[in-house]
Every structure is written in structure tokens, then in C-alpha cells.
Design a protein around this motif. Structure first.
Motif, PDB file in Angstrom:
ATOM      1  N   GLY B 194     -10.987  10.731   1.798  1.00 39.77           N
ATOM      2  CA  GLY B 194     -10.422  10.698   0.455  1.00 39.77           C
ATOM      3  C   GLY B 194      -9.227   9.779   0.328  1.00 39.77           C
ATOM      4  N   ALA B 195      -8.549   9.877  -0.797  1.00 43.22           N
ATOM      5  CA  ALA B 195      -7.368   9.050  -1.068  1.00 43.22           C
ATOM      6  C   ALA B 195      -6.397   9.856  -1.904  1.00 43.22           C
ATOM      7  N   GLY B 196      -5.126   9.479  -1.806  1.00 47.54           N
ATOM      8  CA  GLY B 196      -4.105  10.140  -2.613  1.00 47.54           C
ATOM      9  C   GLY B 196      -3.773  11.545  -2.143  1.00 47.54           C
ATOM     10  N   CYS B 197      -4.174  11.886  -0.911  1.00 46.13           N
ATOM     11  CA  CYS B 197      -4.007  13.253  -0.412  1.00 46.13           C
ATOM     12  C   CYS B 197      -2.543  13.609  -0.164  1.00 46.13           C
ATOM     13  N   PHE B 198      -2.251  14.893  -0.316  1.00 46.19           N
ATOM     14  CA  PHE B 198      -0.930  15.470  -0.036  1.00 46.19           C
ATOM     15  C   PHE B 198      -0.390  14.945   1.293  1.00 46.19           C
ATOM     16  N   GLU B 199      -1.187  14.997   2.370  1.00 44.63           N
ATOM     17  CA  GLU B 199      -0.645  14.591   3.670  1.00 44.63           C
ATOM     18  C   GLU B 199      -0.484  13.091   3.798  1.00 44.63           C
ATOM     19  N   ALA B 200      -1.189  12.317   2.976  1.00 43.58           N
ATOM     20  CA  ALA B 200      -1.002  10.867   3.012  1.00 43.58           C
ATOM     21  C   ALA B 200       0.361  10.473   2.454  1.00 43.58           C
ATOM     22  N   TYR B 201       1.041  11.408   1.777  1.00 42.14           N
ATOM     23  CA  TYR B 201       2.379  11.163   1.240  1.00 42.14           C
ATOM     24  C   TYR B 201       3.461  11.959   1.970  1.00 42.14           C
ATOM     25  N   VAL B 202       3.111  13.183   2.387  1.00 52.41           N
ATOM     26  CA  VAL B 202       4.139  14.109   2.867  1.00 52.41           C
ATOM     27  C   VAL B 202       3.947  14.495   4.336  1.00 52.41           C
ATOM     28  N   GLY B 203       2.783  14.265   4.903  1.00 50.37           N
ATOM     29  CA  GLY B 203       2.607  14.493   6.333  1.00 50.37           C
ATOM     30  C   GLY B 203       3.434  13.481   7.117  1.00 50.37           C
ATOM     31  N   GLY B 204       3.704  13.784   8.373  1.00 47.23           N
ATOM     32  CA  GLY B 204       4.501  12.876   9.183  1.00 47.23           C
ATOM     33  C   GLY B 204       3.935  11.463   9.200  1.00 47.23           C
ATOM     34  N   TRP B 205       2.621  11.353   9.371  1.00 50.79           N
ATOM     35  CA  TRP B 205       2.045  10.000   9.423  1.00 50.79           C
ATOM     36  C   TRP B 205       2.126   9.326   8.064  1.00 50.79           C
ATOM     37  N   GLY B 206       2.008  10.111   7.003  1.00 49.19           N
ATOM     38  CA  GLY B 206       2.065   9.548   5.652  1.00 49.19           C
ATOM     39  C   GLY B 206       3.449   9.028   5.330  1.00 49.19           C
ATOM     40  N   ILE B 207       4.472   9.780   5.721  1.00 51.01           N
ATOM     41  CA  ILE B 207       5.858   9.340   5.497  1.00 51.01           C
ATOM     42  C   ILE B 207       6.123   8.050   6.285  1.00 51.01           C
ATOM     43  N   ALA B 208       5.666   8.018   7.542  1.00 48.97           N
ATOM     44  CA  ALA B 208       5.870   6.828   8.373  1.00 48.97           C
ATOM     45  C   ALA B 208       5.161   5.622   7.754  1.00 48.97           C
TER      46      ALA B 208
END
Lengths: 335, 335
Positions: B194-208
Motif C-alpha cells: 500500500g501507500a500513505g500508511c501510518f507506519e510510512a510516516y510515524v514508524g521508525g523507518w518512515g521517520i528516517a
């Protein structure tokens, strides 16, 4: 949620009805009551009865509900085996207490107890979304599955989840309210205190609101859409879908955008609740059957792998699902 | 999900351990095993043991798990009353079969049965997120509540829901995977399909990932952030939070944005699952305690009214939550 009172069953009738053990389902809306007698499979035994009410307070409205119940019992039949009342409200399904029914402007009304007194037999009360979902799970598009999500698409968007063979209630009877999943961070204001919610984009009111914005942004392009609706104020989701089918370019864009937002919501719901069966219900879905196909493809292609296997089905029951579900729910031993 | 095999209990020991009926919890990660002996309340009875493994296939890795188990049993003690294994995998908690463990690259490994043979007593296997949530629900920040959501914030974002006094599994054991709620329609690509997922913004890898994009977009402004990390590649969520605390303006903006996305995710979760208690867990949350306060305020101010009453608490158990939860889970009669 675990311990519930003993089941609210009517005593067995001595003389027996022509149809042994039929069930009575009632659905109380903001303007009318629907009442229908069904068998244990949810099949109607007689045409539904509709009784209008004036939304003038619990006493008067519940009197109309009782009238609808009496009228809907086929002549010559004895009492129903069970009576269920569906209502658009936050309900304590154990006690029949209506905490809050925004459309009826009720707060803390013991609807179950009052209707039971009027009818002379126990009545179980259940939230309308739960009731519709219950019908789909037990006897409809989700039958036979232990993990079912029923997405209810109408003016707003609601839902109910069955997980591990149990219909979820949640801490304050609101589990499954996925219409308020934010899908557009910082997006359109919702009727709830939040913003960017699924239903602010894909619910009937959200589509209408987006359509009005589109017309305001480009009145010339939107002229045909407004003409079809009669006025900007009367521009509805139904108008938008109909105009899209007729080739209107503004409506076309709005419906494609709606489908895109719909994908986000559906993928989120399937990832979060991990159903095996995903049921699309409600009037808005009935008016745009493509939602079922789009949901199936989105879940398959965009969900994380374990969730991607959910099978999507259109609802079996139509607008009477809440009444039928309330009847089936009332006939089930309390869990 | 309903019918499960009889509980996997060890036979009572004849000579009795110094601590009667202690429990053994194991947590198998991508590089090491953690093992800890706890009492029935989840309290450690001895320091945890860590054993590294080479991630070289089930046989070798499970041998290291068994070693860790043996080493962690305090000297002179008899067998534990129950052994639980937590693993970052899709698990069938009934059978102990690991369907898929991406980090270990395992598919269809009967980890429970194999470890039981090695240890000479039954072992219950549970997904690590479930195990951590179980610890919080039974003996941690969610104790005493029937409706609890545990949000697990780390490199990715996961979660587990207890609804009506039951930990949800879902159709394919993936219920509660709220890291894949789309919160930004058409947004950043995710590790899932998917795209735009919660973890893509707020997960550790997403933040990085967002931080690297910010630096690439403005290398001059981002120079201090990169210097702190050592290199662009090593720029992590932890670096961003630390730089924000030190007053770095790029990090400041990134953290405020992260908090905004966090609100969307939390509000969605609370609306969808309607918990009474919302527990914030995981290393990322521990490193940025403000998440708890922000979650509390967001739920109160932005959820729909029934969901707005959830109480937010930080997790009680830290990194050992999965091991402790697996131990507690193993000691519970199967449901």
C-alpha cells in the motif's frame, strides 16, 4: 461484555401461531418505523409495514413503534418468538438502554424496557449498524465465516466487525466505526470533531459536500450537475453517481476521486480488522455496484499479505437489514 | 478461533522449584534470543539472558533458542510451569506453527513442536506484538480493562486489540495491524503493497525516510542533522528526536509533522476499535514520551464522542514485554 443477563425470550405460545416461532424486527429511523415478521433464516413472512412518526420524543415515538409492531404481526398469528428493535443510536445491548440517539435527540431512554411493557413481551435493542451486520453475518453475505467486516455505506459510513465468531462492541459500544478513520491527514472537516475522515470523503454527505465545492470552484463546468440536481443545495451523492453514468465530466472526476478515497478506507479496514469476508452494504453501495469490485481489487493488491486474502461480497439484505438483524439478534441466546 | 486444543501445560514437578510454578518467556528476534524467568504477575525472577544467533535457518536458530531457555532457568530450579515463545511472525497460536517470519526468512516452521521436543515440555508460540500486548493487558498498563488497544511503535507500527475481554486474532492472525492504516491518501510508498500508511510516516523507518527526503530537499539546512547521524544513510528516527531536543530546526519540523501524523493514526485506531484503555508501547514511544500526552489530547478532542473517553497510558513493560507476555500467555488455559 462477557456476562449477560439470561436471554430475553417470550414464553412459548400455547395455541401456536400458524408459523411457529416467527420473529419480529423493528427498525426505528428519524422519520419512520419499519416492522417485519421473518422466519429464523431472516426470510420475510409478510410484506414490511412502515409507520411514520413525528420525532416528538420517546413517549410518542415509542407508541408509534408499538403500533408498527402490532400491525406487522400477520392477522391470526400469535405472539412472535422474539422482538428486536434496531435504532441509530449508541445502545447498551444488554439492558436495552439507548445512551444517545442523535437523530431522535434522545439521551438515556430505556427503550427496550418501555417497548417491552407496551408489547407485553421482552424486546432486545441493538444499534442499527450492528443489527444490519448481524443479519449479514448470520444469514447473509458473511454466513459461515468467523471473521467478517460489514461496511455500511450511506449518508455516513459505519461498520461492524465480527472477529473470532463474535460481534465486537467495544468499550462504549462503538467498535467498527470506521467512518472516522482519517484517510487524508489535515483534510476536510468531518461531522465528528475530527478531520480528513473516511466518511467526509466517501459517505453520502461527504460526496455531496465535495461536489458542491467542485461546482463552486468551476461553476461553468458544474452547471449541468446543478441543473440535474435542481439546485446546488440539493446536489446529492445520488445525483453525482447518476450524472457520472450519463457522462458528465465533473461527476466523472468526482466519482473516480471517491473511488480512490474508498480504496484507502477499505484497505485500512481490512488491514486493521483482518476479516476473511468483507461485506459492502448500505444504500450508497447499492447505488454504485462498482464499489464491490474496487474493494476486492484494492484488498488483493494493496493490503499487507495476511489481510489481502479477504473475500469481498455485496450485502444480501437491503434496507431492511437492520430490522431483520434485530429480529435474528433477539432470537439468539444472549452471549 | 473458538475451539482450541487443551492447554499445553507442563506436568507438575515432583521435587518442586525454589519458586513454585515460575514461567519462562522467550523472544526470538532477527539476531538474538531473549529469555527470562518470571512469576505469575510477569515480575522477573532473574536477570534476562540474551543469546545471539546467526539467522541461519530453523534448525540452528531453534537450537540457540533452546540453549537460551536452559541458561535462563535459574540454577537449582526445576522445570518452569509453562514456556512461551514470542516471534515476529504470522503464527497460528493454536498449533505453534510459524506461517511466515520475514526477518528470519522462515515459512511454515512448526516452531512450537520442535522447541517442545528440544526442551521436553510443551511450548506455546505467539506473535511478538500479541505477546507484548498480552503482557500489558493482563499485568501492565491495560490491566483490569476488557477493551484495550496496545499500539506498538518501533521500526514499524503494529498493534493488538483486546475487545470484550478477548485478544483479537483475525482471519489470518493479523487483526490490529494498524501500521497499515492509510492516513495520507496517495501518500508515501510503504513496505507493504500500500501507500500513505501510518507506519510510512510515524514508524521508525518512515521517520528516517522522511528525514532523508528533507535533507535531500535542503542539504544546507539538513547539514547539522546529517553530521549528527554520521551520514545520510545512518540518519535514524532516534537521531531526529535527539536533534529536535537539541534545537535543530529541520528535526523540529520533522518531529512536529510526525506528531501530526501520529494524531491521525491514533484517532483512527481509537475510533475503529473503541478501547477504554489505549496503551502506547515500543522503543520509539519510549524515546519520545510526548506521544502519550499527544495521544490523550487527540483522542479527547478529535475522536467521535463514544471513542473520546479512552484513557491513554504508557506501556509498563519495556523491550522484554514480548518475552514476558509469551510466558504469561503460555500459563493461561487455552481459550
Amino acid at each position: 461484555m462477557r456476562s449477560r443477563k439470561p436471554s430475553a425470550r417470550s414464553p412459548r405460545s400455547d395455541h401456536g401461531p400458524p408459523r411457529a416461532g416467527y420473529l419480529l424486527g423493528l427498525d426505528l429511523g428519524a422519520t419512520k418505523v419499519a416492522a417485519i415478521a421473518v422466519d429464523g433464516s431472516g426470510r420475510p413472512l409478510a410484506p414490511p409495514v412502515y409507520v411514520r412518526h413525528a420525532n416528538d420524543g420517546p413517549t410518542s415515538v415509542l407508541r408509534r413503534v408499538a403500533q408498527a409492531a402490532r400491525v406487522s404481526m400477520p392477522e391470526g398469528w400469535s405472539r412472535p418468538r422474539a422482538v428486536g428493535l434496531s435504532i441509530a443510536a449508541q445502545v447498551d445491548a444488554r439492558t436495552g438502554l439507548v445512551h444517545f440517539a442523535p437523530n431522535l435527540r434522545w439521551r438515556r431512554v430505556p427503550a427496550g424496557a418501555r417497548l417491552a411493557r407496551a408489547l407485553g413481551q421482552p424486546v432486545r435493542v441493538v444499534n442499527d449498524g450492528r443489527a444490519g451486520a448481524y443479519a449479514e453475518w448470520r444469514r447473509g453475505a458473511g454466513a459461515g465465516c468467523d471473521d467478517v467486516f460489514v461496511l455500511m455505506m450511506g449518508t455516513g459510513i459505519g461498520g461492524s466487525a465480527v472477529v473470532g465468531g463474535r460481534l465486537l462492541e467495544g468499550g462504549t459500544n462503538a467498535a467498527g466505526e470506521v467512518g472516522h478513520l482519517p484517510i487524508v491527514s489535515g483534510g476536510r472537516p468531518c461531522h465528528c470533531p475530527g478531520a480528513g475522515c473516511f466518511e467526509a470523503y466517501v459517505g453520502g454527505w461527504g460526496i455531496a459536500s465535495r461536489a458542491r465545492d467542485a461546482v463552486r470552484a468551476d461553476p461553468v463546468a458544474g452547471r449541468a450537475l446543478v441543473a440535474r440536481a435542481g439546485s446546488l443545495r440539493r446536489l446529492s451523492a445520488e445525483t453525482v453517481f447518476a450524472a457520472d453514468r450519463a457522462g458528465d465530466p465533473v461527476a466523472h472526476r468526482l466519482v473516480r476521486e471517491t473511488e480512490r478515497y474508498f480504496r484507502d478506507g477499505v484497505v485500512g479496514v481490512a488491514n486493521a480488522f483482518n476479516p476473511s469476508r468483507f461485506v459492502i452494504a448500505g444504500g450508497l453501495a447499492a447505488g454504485h455496484p462498482a464499489f464491490v469490485r474496487i474493494a476486492a481489487r484494492s484488498i488483493r493488491d494493496r493490503c499487507q499479505p495476511p489481510a489481502a486474502r479477504a473475500i469481498v461480497r455485496p450485502a444480501r439484505f437491503g434496507p431492511l437489514a437492520p430490522a431483520i438483524g434485530a429480529a435474528l439478534y433477539a432470537a439468539t441466546p444472549s452471549r
